[in-house]
Design an enzyme around this catalytic site. Structure first.
Site, PDB file in Angstrom:
ATOM      1  CE  LYS A  22      -1.892   1.934   3.999  1.00  0.00           C
ATOM      2  NZ  LYS A  22      -1.647   3.353   4.109  1.00  0.00           N
ATOM      3  NE  ARG A 122      -0.367  10.664   9.889  1.00  0.00           N
ATOM      4  CZ  ARG A 122      -0.703   9.539   9.261  1.00  0.00           C
ATOM      5  NH1 ARG A 122      -1.875   8.977   9.481  1.00  0.00           N
ATOM      6  NH2 ARG A 122       0.116   8.978   8.405  1.00  0.00           N
ATOM      7  N   PRO A 123       2.092  16.568  11.224  1.00  0.00           N
ATOM      8  CG  PRO A 123       4.053  17.259  12.300  1.00  0.00           C
ATOM      9  CD  PRO A 123       2.916  16.282  12.408  1.00  0.00           C
ATOM     10  CD  GLN A 126      11.363  18.324   8.977  1.00  0.00           C
ATOM     11  OE1 GLN A 126      12.448  18.263   8.395  1.00  0.00           O
ATOM     12  NE2 GLN A 126      11.072  19.295   9.837  1.00  0.00           N
ATOM     13  CG  ASP A 305       2.489   1.318   9.551  1.00  0.00           C
ATOM     14  OD1 ASP A 305       2.137   2.200  10.364  1.00  0.00           O
ATOM     15  OD2 ASP A 305       2.889   1.572   8.405  1.00  0.00           O
TER      16      ASP A 305
HETATM   17  N1  EPU Z   1       6.715  14.204  10.989  1.00  0.00           N
HETATM   18  C1  EPU Z   1       6.957  15.530  11.252  1.00  0.00           C
HETATM   19  N2  EPU Z   1       6.965  16.402  10.196  1.00  0.00           N
HETATM   20  C2  EPU Z   1       6.753  16.001   8.918  1.00  0.00           C
HETATM   21  C3  EPU Z   1       6.500  14.639   8.661  1.00  0.00           C
HETATM   22  C4  EPU Z   1       6.494  13.758   9.735  1.00  0.00           C
HETATM   23  O1  EPU Z   1       7.154  15.920  12.393  1.00  0.00           O
HETATM   24  O2  EPU Z   1       6.773  16.847   8.024  1.00  0.00           O
HETATM   25  C5  EPU Z   1       6.716  13.246  12.111  1.00  0.00           C
HETATM   26  C6  EPU Z   1       5.355  12.588  12.299  1.00  0.00           C
HETATM   27  O3  EPU Z   1       4.504  13.374  13.095  1.00  0.00           O
HETATM   28  C7  EPU Z   1       5.740  11.255  12.923  1.00  0.00           C
HETATM   29  C8  EPU Z   1       7.090  10.947  12.299  1.00  0.00           C
HETATM   30  O4  EPU Z   1       7.587  12.186  11.784  1.00  0.00           O
HETATM   31  O5  EPU Z   1       5.908  11.425  14.316  1.00  0.00           O
HETATM   32  C9  EPU Z   1       7.084   9.933  11.165  1.00  0.00           C
HETATM   33  O6  EPU Z   1       6.101  10.290  10.206  1.00  0.00           O
HETATM   34  P1  EPU Z   1       6.234   9.883   8.672  1.00  0.00           P
HETATM   35  O7  EPU Z   1       6.272  11.120   7.873  1.00  0.00           O
HETATM   36  O8  EPU Z   1       7.330   8.889   8.516  1.00  0.00           O
HETATM   37  O9  EPU Z   1       4.844   9.168   8.416  1.00  0.00           O
HETATM   38  P2  EPU Z   1       3.944   9.283   7.127  1.00  0.00           P
HETATM   39  O10 EPU Z   1       4.782   9.395   5.918  1.00  0.00           O
HETATM   40  O11 EPU Z   1       2.861  10.290   7.341  1.00  0.00           O
HETATM   41  C10 EPU Z   1       3.965   6.733   6.604  1.00  0.00           C
HETATM   42  C11 EPU Z   1       2.921   5.666   6.435  1.00  0.00           C
HETATM   43  C12 EPU Z   1       2.338   5.308   7.779  1.00  0.00           C
HETATM   44  C13 EPU Z   1       3.444   4.860   8.726  1.00  0.00           C
HETATM   45  C14 EPU Z   1       4.535   5.936   8.797  1.00  0.00           C
HETATM   46  C15 EPU Z   1       5.740   5.511   9.607  1.00  0.00           C
HETATM   47  C16 EPU Z   1       2.117   6.166   4.229  1.00  0.00           C
HETATM   48  C17 EPU Z   1       1.012   6.656   3.379  1.00  0.00           C
HETATM   49  N3  EPU Z   1       1.887   6.150   5.541  1.00  0.00           N
HETATM   50  O12 EPU Z   1       3.271   7.857   7.147  1.00  0.00           O
HETATM   51  O13 EPU Z   1       1.486   4.213   7.522  1.00  0.00           O
HETATM   52  O14 EPU Z   1       2.921   4.643  10.012  1.00  0.00           O
HETATM   53  O15 EPU Z   1       4.984   6.263   7.481  1.00  0.00           O
HETATM   54  O16 EPU Z   1       6.310   4.358   9.085  1.00  0.00           O
HETATM   55  O17 EPU Z   1       3.164   5.751   3.737  1.00  0.00           O
HETATM   56  C18 EPU Z   1      -0.282   2.751   7.853  1.00  0.00           C
HETATM   57  O18 EPU Z   1       0.041   2.216   6.775  1.00  0.00           O
HETATM   58  O19 EPU Z   1      -1.104   2.261   8.655  1.00  0.00           O
HETATM   59  C19 EPU Z   1       0.324   4.026   8.205  1.00  0.00           C
HETATM   60  C20 EPU Z   1      -0.178   4.843   9.117  1.00  0.00           C
END
Ligand code: EPU
Length: 427
Positions: A22, A122-123, A126, A305
């Site tokens: 996914k 979920r900011p 970055q 996850d």
């Molecule tokens: N974060 C920031 N600033 C940003 C981006 C992230 O502070 O600009 C923080 C988040 O708040 C969090 C950490 O960094 O504490 C990690 O977030 P990340 O950006 O890695 O998560 P994401 O890209 O939003 C993806 C998956 C999630 C999975 C996370 C961590 C997708 C669509 N979603 O989310 O998947 O939990 O990486 O591995 O790829 C799931 O599949 O159930 C799911 C939630």
């Protein structure tokens, strides 16, 4: 509303085939915009987040043809807008990848502030940091994020936090920037490598994906291409956890065992026996489940996850397990539902203390998000009596044919209630 009705207690046996990842698919689909041509994507999972992504592409002017159940041809030559339809983009978190892809190709993009699973704040600071480093400006108006750049110029980006989304979005935005972009402190998940490989198939020059530093030499143009998405490590881990908790004997097929190492190591500690083949693993268990501690971390640490599924498993283990959530602020909301099934778990902020109990009892429960929903299904499979899991649309955002796959493994599971509209493919 649709629900799953599960009579627990059967040990799962047989074979299950894992679908495409996914979290790779929801990035690769927007990335086809960069091709400005025809892409054929194989091993696409049949899940509602994929239907939504394809629907967005079609609404924006891409031509879409399903070649078979898991293969789609997408021609993005005639995309006519850089605005993602607001209603559709709100339906899933990963719509933020349209920002990077559209910025990369058209130098502007507009996407609604994304929705998706509620795991705490979920900011996307970055993501925006990477865009602005290569020359874009961002603004927010009426809930829509806009980014634009007269010109994109390669730059050096050091991420303050390791982020899957920001790493991928930075790659999408910079593959056609002028000069070289260096991304440091990046995420290393298998789907990061998959997206980089896909971009390289389209003519990009992305190196280092899977390490802490990614270097991207901007390409003047890109083109179409064919690509096969990697298997979903979390779906695989979910079936492995289900096999372990029910004391079954299951062959999980169409996987890359290397991607599963953090999950395999913890399942073995908890009592599973895991035999590895080239593209499959076989899971059995002879002794009782054992307590173990887990802290979720970015790859190659234990994936967040899989945390809810492991909590369920450890709620039936002998002894006390401590589970620390290292990524999301609020990923224990499902624990209240497990308590109603007889689990003994205390949550304090990001830490859960799990005292193993002898058995779980069936109960009506509600899925609060995708992985929590799958964890409740696994709890139900191991529980005494009947469990009804509600709000299954969360689960079907990310698990292809979960009812059919568990039923094929001998589980007593069927759908009840009114079918949910999100299950219908939008193409
Ligand atoms: N974060 C920031 N600033 C940003 C981006 C992230 O502070 O600009 C923080 C988040 O708040 C969090 C950490 O960094 O504490 C990690 O977030 P990340 O950006 O890695 O998560 P994401 O890209 O939003 C993806 C998956 C999630 C999975 C996370 C961590 C997708 C669509 N979603 O989310 O998947 O939990 O990486 O591995 O790829 C799931 O599949 O159930 C799911 C939630």
């Amino acid at each position: 509303m649709e629900k799953y009705v599960i009579h627990g207690g059967s040990a799962l046996t047989g074979e299950v085939s894992v679908s495409g990842a996914k979290n790779a698919a929801v990035a690769i689909l927007p990335a086809t915009i960069l091709a400005g041509g025809k892409c054929v994507i194989e091993n696409l999972p049949s899940i509602s987040d994929v239907y939504t992504s394809v629907h967005i592409l079609r609404e924006m002017g891409a031509e879409i043809r399903m070649l078979d159940r898991s293969t789609v041809e997408i021609d993005t030559t005639h995309i006519t807008t850089e605005v993602v339809p607001e209603e559709l983009s709100r339906q899933m978190r990963a719509s933020y990848y349209f920002l990077g892809a559209l910025l990369g190709r058209f130098r502007e993009a507009s996407v609604a502030m994304p929705g998706g699973c509620d795991l705490g704040p979920r900011p996307i600071d970055q993501h925006l940091k990477a865009f602005t480093s290569i020359g874009a400006v961002d603004s927010m108006e009426k809930g829509m994020i806009q980014v634009s750049a007269p010109k994109l110029t390669g730059s050096h980006v050091f991420f303050d936090t390791v982020s899957v989304g920001a790493t991928i979005n930075a790659m999408l935005a910079s593959v056609m920037a002028e000069g070289t972009t260096v991304l440091e402190n990046v995420a290393k998940e298998p789907h990061i490598v998959d997206v980089a490989n896909f971009l390289n198939t389209l003519g990009a020059d992305v190196r280092g994906a899977g390490t802490d530093v990614i270097k991207i030499r901007g390409a003047a143009s890109m083109h179409g291409g064919n690509y096969t998405i990697i298997p979903d490590q979390i779906e695989a881990g979910s079936y492995m956890a289900a096999a372990t908790i029910t004391g079954g004997d299951v062959l999980v097929k169409n996987i890359i065992p290397k991607h599963l190492e953090p999950i395999t190591a913890k399942l073995e500690r908890a009592g599973a026996s895991i035999e590895e083949f080239d593209e499959a693993v076989r899971i059995t268990r002879s002794g009782p489940l054992q307590a173990t501690n887990i802290k979720t971390m970015p790859h190659p640490g234990f994936p967040t996850d899989m945390q809810p599924m492991m909590t369920v498993l450890l709620s039936l283990a002998q002894g006390t397990s401590i589970i620390t959530e290292g990524i999301w602020e609020n990923r224990f909301r499902y624990v209240d539902e497990l308590l109603r099934m007889g689990a003994n778990i205390q949550v304090d902020g990001r830490v859960a203390v799990v005292e193993g109990v002898g058995e779980l009892q069936g109960a009506p429960v509600r899925a609060s998000d995708l992985r929590a929903g799958c964890a409740l299904v696994i709890a139900a499979l191991s529980a005494n009596g009947v469990t009804e899991v509600e709000e299954v649309s969360h689960i079907e955002r990310g698990y292809e044919s979960i009812v059919e796959k568990f039923a094929n493994l001998g589980a007593d599971i069927h759908r009840g209630g009114k079918p949910s509209s999100t299950l219908q493919p939008a193409f």
